[in-house]
Design a protein around this motif. Structure first.
Motif, PDB file in Angstrom:
ATOM      1  N   ASN A 112     -56.802 -12.016 -24.233  1.00  0.00           N
ATOM      2  CA  ASN A 112     -56.818 -10.552 -24.341  1.00  0.00           C
ATOM      3  C   ASN A 112     -55.627 -10.074 -25.172  1.00  0.00           C
ATOM      4  O   ASN A 112     -54.843 -10.902 -25.656  1.00  0.00           O
ATOM      5  N   PRO A 113     -55.454  -8.761 -25.347  1.00  0.00           N
ATOM      6  CA  PRO A 113     -54.333  -8.286 -26.162  1.00  0.00           C
ATOM      7  C   PRO A 113     -52.967  -8.811 -25.701  1.00  0.00           C
ATOM      8  O   PRO A 113     -52.101  -9.095 -26.538  1.00  0.00           O
ATOM      9  N   ALA A 114     -52.790  -8.957 -24.387  1.00  0.00           N
ATOM     10  CA  ALA A 114     -51.503  -9.441 -23.870  1.00  0.00           C
ATOM     11  C   ALA A 114     -51.206 -10.874 -24.306  1.00  0.00           C
ATOM     12  O   ALA A 114     -50.055 -11.315 -24.256  1.00  0.00           O
ATOM     13  N   SER A 115     -52.234 -11.576 -24.737  1.00  0.00           N
ATOM     14  CA  SER A 115     -52.094 -12.983 -25.124  1.00  0.00           C
ATOM     15  C   SER A 115     -51.850 -13.167 -26.614  1.00  0.00           C
ATOM     16  O   SER A 115     -51.651 -14.300 -27.074  1.00  0.00           O
ATOM     17  N   ALA A 116     -51.842 -12.086 -27.372  1.00  0.00           N
ATOM     18  CA  ALA A 116     -51.796 -12.196 -28.832  1.00  0.00           C
ATOM     19  C   ALA A 116     -50.494 -12.810 -29.341  1.00  0.00           C
ATOM     20  O   ALA A 116     -50.509 -13.690 -30.208  1.00  0.00           O
ATOM     21  N   LYS A 117     -49.373 -12.353 -28.815  1.00  0.00           N
ATOM     22  CA  LYS A 117     -48.096 -12.914 -29.268  1.00  0.00           C
ATOM     23  C   LYS A 117     -48.036 -14.405 -28.948  1.00  0.00           C
ATOM     24  O   LYS A 117     -47.595 -15.218 -29.772  1.00  0.00           O
ATOM     25  N   GLY A 118     -48.504 -14.782 -27.762  1.00  0.00           N
ATOM     26  CA  GLY A 118     -48.506 -16.184 -27.365  1.00  0.00           C
ATOM     27  C   GLY A 118     -49.373 -17.042 -28.265  1.00  0.00           C
ATOM     28  O   GLY A 118     -49.041 -18.205 -28.544  1.00  0.00           O
ATOM     29  N   VAL A 119     -50.489 -16.481 -28.740  1.00  0.00           N
ATOM     30  CA  VAL A 119     -51.335 -17.213 -29.680  1.00  0.00           C
ATOM     31  C   VAL A 119     -50.580 -17.426 -30.995  1.00  0.00           C
ATOM     32  O   VAL A 119     -50.609 -18.517 -31.577  1.00  0.00           O
ATOM     33  N   GLY A 120     -49.890 -16.389 -31.443  1.00  0.00           N
ATOM     34  CA  GLY A 120     -49.086 -16.535 -32.654  1.00  0.00           C
ATOM     35  C   GLY A 120     -48.041 -17.627 -32.505  1.00  0.00           C
ATOM     36  O   GLY A 120     -47.826 -18.448 -33.410  1.00  0.00           O
ATOM     37  N   GLU A 121     -47.392 -17.655 -31.344  1.00  0.00           N
ATOM     38  CA  GLU A 121     -46.372 -18.676 -31.086  1.00  0.00           C
ATOM     39  C   GLU A 121     -46.981 -20.074 -31.022  1.00  0.00           C
ATOM     40  O   GLU A 121     -46.393 -21.047 -31.501  1.00  0.00           O
ATOM     41  N   ALA A 122     -48.194 -20.168 -30.453  1.00  0.00           N
ATOM     42  CA  ALA A 122     -48.874 -21.464 -30.373  1.00  0.00           C
ATOM     43  C   ALA A 122     -49.275 -21.954 -31.764  1.00  0.00           C
ATOM     44  O   ALA A 122     -49.190 -23.148 -32.059  1.00  0.00           O
ATOM     45  N   ILE A 123     -49.731 -21.033 -32.619  1.00  0.00           N
ATOM     46  CA  ILE A 123     -50.064 -21.411 -33.998  1.00  0.00           C
ATOM     47  C   ILE A 123     -48.812 -21.920 -34.703  1.00  0.00           C
ATOM     48  O   ILE A 123     -48.833 -22.955 -35.375  1.00  0.00           O
ATOM     49  N   LEU A 124     -47.727 -21.176 -34.563  1.00  0.00           N
ATOM     50  CA  LEU A 124     -46.459 -21.550 -35.210  1.00  0.00           C
ATOM     51  C   LEU A 124     -46.019 -22.949 -34.802  1.00  0.00           C
ATOM     52  O   LEU A 124     -45.655 -23.782 -35.627  1.00  0.00           O
ATOM     53  N   LYS A 125     -46.110 -23.227 -33.498  1.00  0.00           N
ATOM     54  CA  LYS A 125     -45.737 -24.560 -33.003  1.00  0.00           C
ATOM     55  C   LYS A 125     -46.672 -25.628 -33.548  1.00  0.00           C
ATOM     56  O   LYS A 125     -46.235 -26.714 -33.957  1.00  0.00           O
ATOM     57  N   ALA A 126     -47.956 -25.323 -33.569  1.00  0.00           N
ATOM     58  CA  ALA A 126     -48.957 -26.313 -33.986  1.00  0.00           C
ATOM     59  C   ALA A 126     -48.830 -26.693 -35.464  1.00  0.00           C
ATOM     60  O   ALA A 126     -49.103 -27.838 -35.833  1.00  0.00           O
ATOM     61  N   ILE A 127     -48.423 -25.740 -36.289  1.00  0.00           N
ATOM     62  CA  ILE A 127     -48.303 -26.031 -37.724  1.00  0.00           C
ATOM     63  C   ILE A 127     -46.902 -26.504 -38.088  1.00  0.00           C
ATOM     64  O   ILE A 127     -46.637 -26.833 -39.245  1.00  0.00           O
ATOM     65  N   GLY A 128     -46.021 -26.523 -37.082  1.00  0.00           N
ATOM     66  CA  GLY A 128     -44.683 -27.048 -37.302  1.00  0.00           C
ATOM     67  C   GLY A 128     -43.818 -26.217 -38.223  1.00  0.00           C
ATOM     68  O   GLY A 128     -42.929 -26.722 -38.901  1.00  0.00           O
ATOM     69  N   ALA A 129     -44.100 -24.910 -38.275  1.00  0.00           N
ATOM     70  CA  ALA A 129     -43.322 -24.031 -39.158  1.00  0.00           C
ATOM     71  C   ALA A 129     -41.996 -23.635 -38.501  1.00  0.00           C
ATOM     72  O   ALA A 129     -41.851 -23.704 -37.293  1.00  0.00           O
TER      73      ALA A 129
END
Length: 231
Positions: free
Chosen positions: A214-231
Motif C-alpha cells: 500500500n502507500p505506506a510501503s512505497a518508501k520501503g519498496v524503493g529501499e528494497a530496489i536500491l539494495k537489490a541493485i547494489g546502488a
C-alpha cells in the motif's frame, strides 16, 4: 555509470462506473523516486500511451501534508508529464537494473493486460533483473510468465492492495476484479500486514521480485530496489 530504473506509469485516468478521475498514486512514485534518485540512480519513465501519465488528484489531496509528495508534485512534473511510450522499451532490459510499477487504480484497467508491459516484465525477469511494484502495481505481474512458462507470481510470497483496504476506500464495486484474489488465482502466496494500511514489503528470489502492499510501503519498496541493485 549510474544504474537506471525503468518506471512504468498507467495511462488510465478515469473510472466511468464511479465517474471519478484516477491514475497513478502520488507517494507510490514520489517516495521511491526520492530514495533512488538521492542515491545516484537514474529514473526513466514510460507509460502505455506516452506523454502525460494521469496523476490521481485524490492522492495529491490525501498527501498534502507529506513533504516528499508535495515537493515532487511541485518540482518534478516532467517525470510523469513527459513519459516515453512503453513499447519502445521492448528488447532493452540490458540497459536497466530494475523495473518498477507504482500503483493507483489505473493499472487495474490498462497495465494488467497490456501486451507491451507483459513483454517488458517477462524480458526483465528472464534476464535476472529486479522487477518491483507497490499497492495496485503488482497487478501488472498476474499475467506475466517465467521463462519456464509458469506464472511469474506462482509459489512466491506476494503482496498488494488488500481486499479489506479496497473495501475501506469503497472502491471494490468499481474494480474489474480484486487484486488480492487475482494474485491467489495465479498461485501467488498472498500476504498482508497485520492491520489495513500497515507497511509490508516482500522480497523474493534474492531481490529479483519486490512487492509492497500500500502507500505506506512505497518508501520501503524503493529501499528494497536500491539494495537489490547494489546502488
Amino acid at each position: 555509470m549510474a544504474p537506471k530504473v525503468l518506471v512504468v506509469l498507467t495511462s488510465f485516468g478515469h473510472i466511468e462506473a464511479a465517474n471519478k478521475p484516477t491514475g497513478w498514486y502520488l507517494p507510490e512514485l514520489s517516495h521511491p523516486y526520492d530514495v533512488l534518485s538521492n542515491n545516484g540512480v537514474e529514473i526513466v519513465t514510460a507509460s502505455p500511451k506516452g506523454g502525460k501519465a494521469p496523476l490521481d488528484p485524490a492522492s495529491v489531496e490525501m498527501f498534502k501534508g507529506d513533504a516528499s509528495a508535495q515537493a515532487f508534485v511541485n518540482e518534478k512534473k516532467a517525470v510523469w508529464e513527459q513519459t516515453q511510450v512503453l513499447s519502445a522499451f521492448k528488447g532493452r532490459a540490458d540497459e536497466f537494473a530494475a523495473l518498477f510499477y507504482p500503483g493507483g487504480h489505473g493499472p487495474m484497467f490498462d497495465l494488467v493486460d497490456d501486451a507491451d508491459s507483459i513483454a517488458v516484465i517477462e524480458e526483465f525477469a528472464a534476464k535476472g533483473k529486479v522487477v518491483a511494484a507497490v499497492c495496485h502495481g503488482p497487478v501488472v505481474f498476474v499475467n506475466a510468465k517465467r521463462a519456464d512458462g509458469n506464472p511469474l507470481l506462482a509459489e512466491r510470497d506476494v503482496t498488494g492492495f488488500s481486499n479489506a483496504e479496497e473495501d475501506a476506500v469503497d472502491m471494490s464495486k468499481y474494480m474489474p476484479f480484486l487484486l488480492e484474489d487475482r494474485i491467489k488465482a495465479v498461485g501467488g502466496n498472498y500476504k498482508k500486514a497485520d492491520q489495513p494500511w500497515g507497511e509490508l514489503v516482500l522480497v523474493q528470489d534474492g531481490g529479483k521480485l519486490i512487492t509492497g502492499q500500500n502507500p505506506a510501503s512505497a518508501k520501503g519498496v524503493g529501499e528494497a530496489i536500491l539494495k537489490a541493485i547494489g546502488a
